[in-house]
Design a protein around this motif. Structure first.
Motif, mmCIF file in Angstrom:
data_model
loop_
_atom_site.group_PDB
_atom_site.id
_atom_site.type_symbol
_atom_site.label_atom_id
_atom_site.label_comp_id
_atom_site.label_asym_id
_atom_site.label_seq_id
_atom_site.Cartn_x
_atom_site.Cartn_y
_atom_site.Cartn_z
ATOM 1 N N ALA A 197 -10.454 19.248 -94.553
ATOM 2 C CA ALA A 197 -10.126 17.973 -95.483
ATOM 3 C C ALA A 197 -11.694 17.600 -95.911
ATOM 4 O O ALA A 197 -13.083 17.955 -95.157
ATOM 5 N N CYS A 198 -11.466 17.329 -97.463
ATOM 6 C CA CYS A 198 -13.373 17.750 -98.266
ATOM 7 C C CYS A 198 -14.100 15.582 -97.886
ATOM 8 O O CYS A 198 -12.940 15.231 -97.238
ATOM 9 N N LEU A 199 -15.242 15.761 -97.157
ATOM 10 C CA LEU A 199 -16.079 14.508 -97.129
ATOM 11 C C LEU A 199 -16.118 14.094 -98.606
ATOM 12 O O LEU A 199 -16.625 12.779 -98.330
ATOM 13 N N HIS A 200 -15.811 14.187 -99.426
ATOM 14 C CA HIS A 200 -16.193 13.695 -100.604
ATOM 15 C C HIS A 200 -14.686 13.034 -100.703
ATOM 16 O O HIS A 200 -14.886 11.840 -100.505
ATOM 17 N N ARG A 201 -14.045 13.220 -101.032
ATOM 18 C CA ARG A 201 -12.083 11.994 -101.195
ATOM 19 C C ARG A 201 -11.491 12.935 -100.722
ATOM 20 O O ARG A 201 -9.985 12.632 -100.821
ATOM 21 N N GLY A 202 -11.784 14.159 -99.734
ATOM 22 C CA GLY A 202 -10.732 14.257 -98.377
ATOM 23 C C GLY A 202 -9.634 14.588 -99.211
ATOM 24 O O GLY A 202 -8.537 15.363 -98.013
ATOM 25 N N THR A 203 -9.732 15.785 -100.202
ATOM 26 C CA THR A 203 -8.326 17.213 -100.087
ATOM 27 C C THR A 203 -8.376 17.641 -99.300
ATOM 28 O O THR A 203 -9.532 18.140 -98.929
ATOM 29 N N GLN A 204 -7.932 18.864 -99.292
ATOM 30 C CA GLN A 204 -7.600 19.837 -97.854
ATOM 31 C C GLN A 204 -8.773 21.188 -98.808
ATOM 32 O O GLN A 204 -8.295 21.016 -99.992
ATOM 33 N N LEU A 205 -10.073 21.908 -98.235
ATOM 34 C CA LEU A 205 -10.300 22.503 -98.953
ATOM 35 C C LEU A 205 -9.863 23.872 -98.658
ATOM 36 O O LEU A 205 -10.332 24.449 -99.650
ATOM 37 N N LYS A 206 -8.473 23.899 -97.766
ATOM 38 C CA LYS A 206 -7.593 25.589 -98.342
ATOM 39 C C LYS A 206 -6.272 24.538 -97.851
ATOM 40 O O LYS A 206 -5.879 23.906 -96.957
ATOM 41 N N ARG A 207 -5.651 25.526 -98.261
ATOM 42 C CA ARG A 207 -3.952 24.881 -98.710
ATOM 43 C C ARG A 207 -3.790 24.720 -97.193
ATOM 44 O O ARG A 207 -3.870 26.041 -96.841
ATOM 45 N N SER A 208 -2.719 24.485 -97.173
ATOM 46 C CA SER A 208 -1.616 24.642 -95.456
ATOM 47 C C SER A 208 -0.987 25.753 -95.759
ATOM 48 O O SER A 208 -0.197 26.716 -96.349
ATOM 49 N N ASN A 209 -0.918 26.350 -94.461
ATOM 50 C CA ASN A 209 -0.369 27.697 -93.786
ATOM 51 C C ASN A 209 -0.828 28.509 -94.323
ATOM 52 O O ASN A 209 0.054 29.312 -95.382
ATOM 53 N N GLU A 210 -1.764 28.657 -95.526
ATOM 54 C CA GLU A 210 -2.640 30.248 -95.995
ATOM 55 C C GLU A 210 -3.565 30.596 -95.098
ATOM 56 O O GLU A 210 -4.455 29.936 -94.476
ATOM 57 N N SER A 211 -3.635 31.758 -95.602
ATOM 58 C CA SER A 211 -5.188 32.271 -95.468
ATOM 59 C C SER A 211 -5.592 33.566 -96.236
ATOM 60 O O SER A 211 -5.537 33.750 -97.588
ATOM 61 N N GLY A 212 -7.018 33.823 -95.756
ATOM 62 C CA GLY A 212 -7.760 34.497 -96.631
ATOM 63 C C GLY A 212 -9.988 35.185 -96.361
ATOM 64 O O GLY A 212 -9.834 34.954 -95.679
ATOM 65 N N ALA A 213 -9.944 35.342 -97.361
ATOM 66 C CA ALA A 213 -11.635 35.568 -96.933
ATOM 67 C C ALA A 213 -12.412 34.122 -97.918
ATOM 68 O O ALA A 213 -12.217 34.535 -99.250
ATOM 69 N N ALA A 214 -13.767 34.624 -97.634
ATOM 70 C CA ALA A 214 -14.247 33.004 -98.811
ATOM 71 C C ALA A 214 -15.708 33.330 -98.205
ATOM 72 O O ALA A 214 -16.032 33.565 -96.705
ATOM 73 N N THR A 215 -16.554 33.492 -99.373
ATOM 74 C CA THR A 215 -17.789 33.020 -98.485
ATOM 75 C C THR A 215 -18.796 31.780 -99.270
ATOM 76 O O THR A 215 -19.593 31.241 -98.045
ATOM 77 N N GLU A 216 -17.401 30.934 -99.583
ATOM 78 C CA GLU A 216 -18.115 29.496 -98.600
ATOM 79 C C GLU A 216 -16.587 28.524 -98.847
ATOM 80 O O GLU A 216 -16.004 29.212 -99.152
ATOM 81 N N LEU A 217 -16.664 27.381 -98.487
ATOM 82 C CA LEU A 217 -16.105 26.297 -97.760
ATOM 83 C C LEU A 217 -15.916 25.549 -98.772
ATOM 84 O O LEU A 217 -17.045 24.336 -99.211
ATOM 85 N N ARG A 218 -15.016 25.581 -100.082
ATOM 86 C CA ARG A 218 -15.318 24.694 -101.677
ATOM 87 C C ARG A 218 -13.650 23.228 -102.086
ATOM 88 O O ARG A 218 -13.085 24.516 -102.007
ATOM 89 N N CYS A 219 -14.268 22.740 -101.845
ATOM 90 C CA CYS A 219 -13.473 22.173 -102.076
ATOM 91 C C CYS A 219 -12.874 22.071 -103.677
ATOM 92 O O CYS A 219 -13.116 22.472 -105.093
#
Length: 452
Positions: free
Chosen positions: A108-130
């Motif tokens: 969950a994002c600390l701004h307004r609560g949106t999930q940072l990543k969709r449920s039951n998904e996976s991937g690769a990233a260079t940062e955790l972005r809302c």
């Protein structure tokens, strides 16, 4: 058996432990260890499965306070690899940092609560972005960027680092615990860690197949269908000629770890028709092989599997006993994990609620094959979804015969769940020995629900 001595009655004849020792193999001490205690005989109420209020208590007191496996270490091979794990309303984001450490955060994002990543998904990233407003964090959870930072003088880097979820690994699995005060994973594993040391070490295996299927029942009922062999008599009646059921061994090693062992290649005590060893072997679908005089179908089947699986995997199986090659050896790690250390039945199960409906469960069925020592890790195959009305046998790579057995296992569950709600008798009655693992499971649930 006297009524004042409950829990001590056993099926007449040799038990699974006796059969395993009679095979003549040296077996791991853990395989023939025994640990049983009578735990009571009160009914288990059906409201525990269907009540939204009970389900809510589990979401508050159980799931956020217990260790659960979320993935294999192979899922997070490289820096930036991530995946999400959902259980009920809870969602956790697990990521491999630039320092190669595995961390987990509430998803969950600390701004307004949106999930940072969709449920039951996976991937690769260079940062955790809302995906909503673009707030971002490093892979290690440090606040990285707040668009229009001038408008947030009340936001500090220290206070807005992502909260941590505890992470530990064991047997090649990644576990999380959402309780900041949680005891170490080793406390929950208890005797399981010692039993799986050595050649049962699941870190030395790799995922060969992973299926996921939604089951129309409560998560507890779904896994309870796999915690006893009592159902073989009716649900898998075709297997009575070659599978021990009523003479299975049941063990309760701790409040978090239980086990059963039932043998393959020996008839059920319920099966009274005379058979030769050759007839037993033929019913095990070991084609084109004769049972030599003085041998058993069980030993011949195990011998063939040693050669076949050894050739397929490149692993020397010469020291693996007939039991390890053939039998259903199933450990349960509370709350929702079943582990099989055997060779031909190398399964891992997981059962978890889907959303906030007590009657929806996601069943993960994974197969962990042996690999030669020193085999490097690679990404595991993606989970294959199996629709509710679809047979497990239809999944690519699934053994059709085994798939049909799983169909039998889970086809009962919708009818059972409806029966929970329709029954005038408001609880299930358990056997003292064969269903003791289910009783221990509920007693441990009550322990968690009773904690402040």
């Amino acid at each position: 058996m006297a009524l004042d001595d409950p829990g001590h009655a056993r099926c007449p004849g040799p038990a699974a432990r006796d059969i395993i020792l009679a095979d003549g193999w040296h077996v791991p001490d853990a395989l023939v260890a025994e640990s049983y205690a009578f735990l009571g005989d009160e009914d288990i109420g059906y409201d525990r499965y269907v009540s939204p209020a009970f389900f809510e208590r589990e979401m508050t007191h159980l799931w956020p306070r217990t260790w659960q496996w979320v993935c294999r270490e192979e899922n997070l091979l490289e820096a930036g690899d991530w995946l999400t794990y959902d259980v009920g309303r809870h969602s956790v984001l697990i990521v491999r940092g630039d320092d190669m450490a595995i961390r987990a955060f509430p998803n969950a994002c600390l701004h307004r609560g949106t999930q940072l990543k969709r449920s039951n998904e996976s991937g690769a990233a260079t940062e955790l972005r809302c995906p909503f407003h673009g707030w971002s964090w490093t892979l290690e959870g440090g606040l990285k960027n707040v668009p229009c930072r001038w408008d947030f003088p009340h936001v500090t880097d220290e206070a807005y680092a992502l909260p941590r979820v505890k992470v530990e690994t064991w047997g090649g699995f990644v576990f999380v615990n959402m309780d900041p005060a949680a005891a170490p994973l080793a406390d929950q594993l208890g005797p399981l860690a010692e039993h799986f040391r050595g050649r049962w070490d699941l870190a030395n295996r790799r995922v060969s197949l992973h299926l996921q299927k939604e089951l129309p029942t409560n998560w507890k009922a779904a896994q309870e269908a796999f915690l006893e062999a009592y159902h073989v008599y009716e649900t898998h009646a075709q297997g009575l000629a070659t599978a021990g059921d009523a003479n299975a061994n049941y063990d309760i090693f701790s409040d978090h770890v239980t086990r059963f062992v039932h043998t393959i290649g020996t008839p059920s005590p319920h099966y009274t028709q005379a058979q030769t060893q050759q007839e037993i072997l033929d019913k095990m679908r070991v084609d084109g092989v004769l049972v030599p005089e003085g041998r058993t179908a069980r030993s011949v089947a195990a011998e063939k599997l040693r050669a076949q699986i050894g050739a397929e995997t490149g692993v020397d199986l010469a020291d693996y006993s007939d039991s390890e090659m053939l039998d259903s050896i199933e450990y349960h790690l509370f709350p929702n994990m079943c582990l099989f250390p055997g060779v031909s039945l190398p399964m891992i199960y997981r059962f978890r609620p889907i959303g906030m409906d007590p009657g929806r469960t996601l069943f993960d069925l994974m197969f962990l094959k042996l690999v030669p020592e020193g085999t490097p890790m690679d990404y595991p195959p993606d989970p294959i979804p199996v629709a509710a009305e679809q047979s497990y046998a239809d999944a690519p790579g699934m053994n059709p015969g085994l798939g049909a057995v799983y169909d039998q296992d889970t086809d009962n569950l919708a009818m059972q769940y409806r029966g929970f709600q329709a029954s005038a008798k408001r609880g299930q009655t358990l056997g003292n020995y064969q269903e003791a693992r289910i009783r221990r499971f509920h007693q441990t649930i009550d322990d968690y629900l009773g904690r402040p």
